[in-house]
Design an enzyme around this catalytic site. Structure first.
Site, PDB file in Angstrom:
ATOM      1  N   PHE A   1      33.030  45.369  45.456  1.00 30.72           N
ATOM      2  CA  PHE A   1      34.516  45.813  45.770  1.00 30.72           C
ATOM      3  C   PHE A   1      35.472  45.084  45.080  1.00 30.72           C
ATOM      4  O   PHE A   1      36.546  45.647  44.735  1.00 30.72           O
ATOM      5  CB  PHE A   1      34.848  45.957  47.447  1.00 30.72           C
ATOM      6  CG  PHE A   1      35.223  44.328  47.694  1.00 30.72           C
ATOM      7  CD1 PHE A   1      36.563  44.061  47.796  1.00 30.72           C
ATOM      8  CD2 PHE A   1      34.209  43.437  48.217  1.00 30.72           C
ATOM      9  CE1 PHE A   1      37.059  42.873  48.268  1.00 30.72           C
ATOM     10  CE2 PHE A   1      34.817  41.980  48.416  1.00 30.72           C
ATOM     11  CZ  PHE A   1      36.076  41.938  48.806  1.00 30.72           C
ATOM     12  N   LYS A   2      35.230  44.003  44.592  1.00 29.31           N
ATOM     13  CA  LYS A   2      36.419  43.122  43.664  1.00 29.31           C
ATOM     14  C   LYS A   2      36.489  44.005  42.310  1.00 29.31           C
ATOM     15  O   LYS A   2      37.712  43.813  41.812  1.00 29.31           O
ATOM     16  CB  LYS A   2      35.738  41.767  43.212  1.00 29.31           C
ATOM     17  CG  LYS A   2      35.142  40.959  44.597  1.00 29.31           C
ATOM     18  CD  LYS A   2      36.364  40.535  45.282  1.00 29.31           C
ATOM     19  CE  LYS A   2      35.778  39.654  46.634  1.00 29.31           C
ATOM     20  NZ  LYS A   2      35.430  38.470  46.251  1.00 29.31           N
TER      21      LYS A   2
END
Length: 464
Positions: free
Chosen positions: A110-111
């Site tokens: 998700f980063k």
């Protein structure tokens, strides 16, 4: 849109200044002076927009006229062109839960959603100013590889990433150490993520050193990262609940550093009809203890199957605390000073009631994590990574009636194959980007978890 620090000594700065400053020069974290609130009609208008269009609709409210609209649109489009799914963050329904897949970026975590954008913002602003930057960050697993992917090969930027030696998954380590671009420096510290985070904060708080070497922050202390993550809360809602008679939703968020769930908190303050944010932790549960009993006290870091959450000091907690204390910067500074001195914070019953209005919480241990991966796979055929499993367990626990429960899937299961094998007996399929990664050349410097040693290393290798 102007920005201010939680500590009260920095205020009235622009979006561009906020992005490049990272950690405020008074040691606080930057926040917008006002949070824009969307009307029902504005919320409804988001339904059906492509992800980059919706991202522009949200992000532009925090940028104002600081970046020309055409340039901002182009930056956003370019940032999400690198994702392998046309929806960028698609939503799938499994066993009555909605899974928000945030792992379709270059490093399968998700980063990427935030760091692809932040890397492009940095390059744009540095070119505009004719300046150079040395990015310094610490990672508990996924931030490092995503940050590196966001800036590798970019002009006028060197990046230095600290990760705890032997305390990230083998794939997470390889995703960092196999990037051998000349502007990338991987430092494996002999310590924990909290050690790395402490070192980064100590270096940034040396203002003379920070200025001399033009240090920039890519950890979630950078406001632009939180802002980019706000977007996918709106996107998931727009795909599931827009135009429903009851448009409210719940989100379950596995978190260790408080950044991902704080983005949901901001979305809620903007008017997104989030009924409850479910804060899910592993055994490193300082955040769960805070919500459940008001016990915000530092414990020993425990190694788990979800290493990105193996954190005891949540760097984004200060932002939430600022709002909890009604934006009283002086009181916030007193509280953070107390925490620094004692490793503990105390909260009144009244404040705890407000916290529980914002969050529900659950601590999910290793056996529960494995059981969730196993059971979810048996029931649906869908493979969860251990971080996502923590969130799914919490989401299942707090799901109520017909209100949609959206669980954030924060990483691809192939990044944590050992945990998946323990749970299901078989390895998850590997995406193309991970094939043969063990055979690629690596470059990494092992180093003591010592601020002075790391400052010396930076001084030798920084762009000037």
């Amino acid at each position: 849109m102007r920005y201010k620090s939680t500590r009260g000594q920095v205020r009235d700065i622009s979006f561009k200044q906020a992005v490049l400053m990272g950690l405020a020069t008074d040691g606080g974290l930057l926040l917008p002076e006002k949070i824009p609130v969307l009307s029902v009609a504005e919320l409804d208008s988001l339904a059906g927009l492509r992800y980059p269009q919706l991202a522009y609709a949200i992000i532009s409210r925090f940028v104002g006229d600081d970046i020309p609209a055409a340039d901002l649109r182009q930056l956003i489009e370019r940032s999400y062109a690198s994702f392998d799914h046309p929806e960028v963050t698609p939503v799938v329904k499994k066993d009555g839960l909605y899974i928000l897949e945030l792992f379709h970026g270059p490093t399968l975590a998700f980063k990427d959603v935030a760091l692809q954008l932040l890397g492009n913002l940095f390059e744009y602003l540095l070119k505009e100013r004719g300046e150079k930057m040395n990015i310094l960050g610490a990672t508990s697993g996924d931030t490092g590889s995503a940050a590196i992917a966001g800036v590798r090969g970019k002009d006028n930027i060197n990046i230095f990433i600290l990760h705890p030696h032997g305390r990230v998954s083998p794939i997470q380590a390889l995703q960092m150490t196999t990037v051998t671009d000349p502007n990338v420096f991987n430092l494996a510290i002999d310590g924990t993520f909290d050690d790395g985070q402490r070192i980064v904060k100590e270096i940034f708080n040396d203002l003379a050193f920070k200025q001399r070497y033009a240090l920039g922050a890519i950890n979630s202390i950078n406001w632009a990262r939180v802002l980019a993550q706000v977007v996918y809360y709106f996107y998931a809602w727009s795909r599931i609940a827009a135009h429903r008679d009851d448009a409210s939703v719940d989100f379950a968020v596995p978190t260790g550093n408080f950044g991902d769930i704080f983005a949901g908190y901001i979305a809620r303050r903007m008017g997104l009809p989030i009924h409850k944010l479910v804060l899910a932790t592993n055994e490193n549960n300082i955040l769960s203890r805070f919500v459940a009993s008001g016990d915000y006290s530092v414990g020993r870091v425990v190694e788990t199957l979800s290493p990105s959450m193996d954190i005891q000091i949540a760097s984004n907690f200060e932002r939430y605390l600022y709002y909890l204390l009604d934006e009283d910067a002086e009181l916030l500074q007193q509280q953070m000073g107390e925490f620094s001195a004692t490793g503990r914070l105390q909260f009144t019953t009244e404040l705890l009631e407000r916290v529980r209005d914002d969050f529900a919480t659950l601590t999910v241990d290793t056996e529960q994590t494995l059981a969730t991966i196993r059971q979810f796979h048996r029931q649906t055929g869908y493979v969860l990574d251990p971080h996502t499993a923590v969130g799914v367990k919490a989401g299942s626990t707090f799901r109520q009636g017909e209100r949609p429960m959206i669980c954030l899937a924060t990483a691809h299961p192939a990044k944590f194959a050992d945990a998946v094998i323990r749970a299901t007996g078989s390895a998850p399929d590997r995406p193309d980007s991970l094939c043969e990664i063990e055979n690629k050349p690596q470059r990494c410097q092992r180093i003591a978890a010592d601020t002075t040693e790391i400052k010396d290393y930076l001084a030798k290798h920084a762009l000037q």
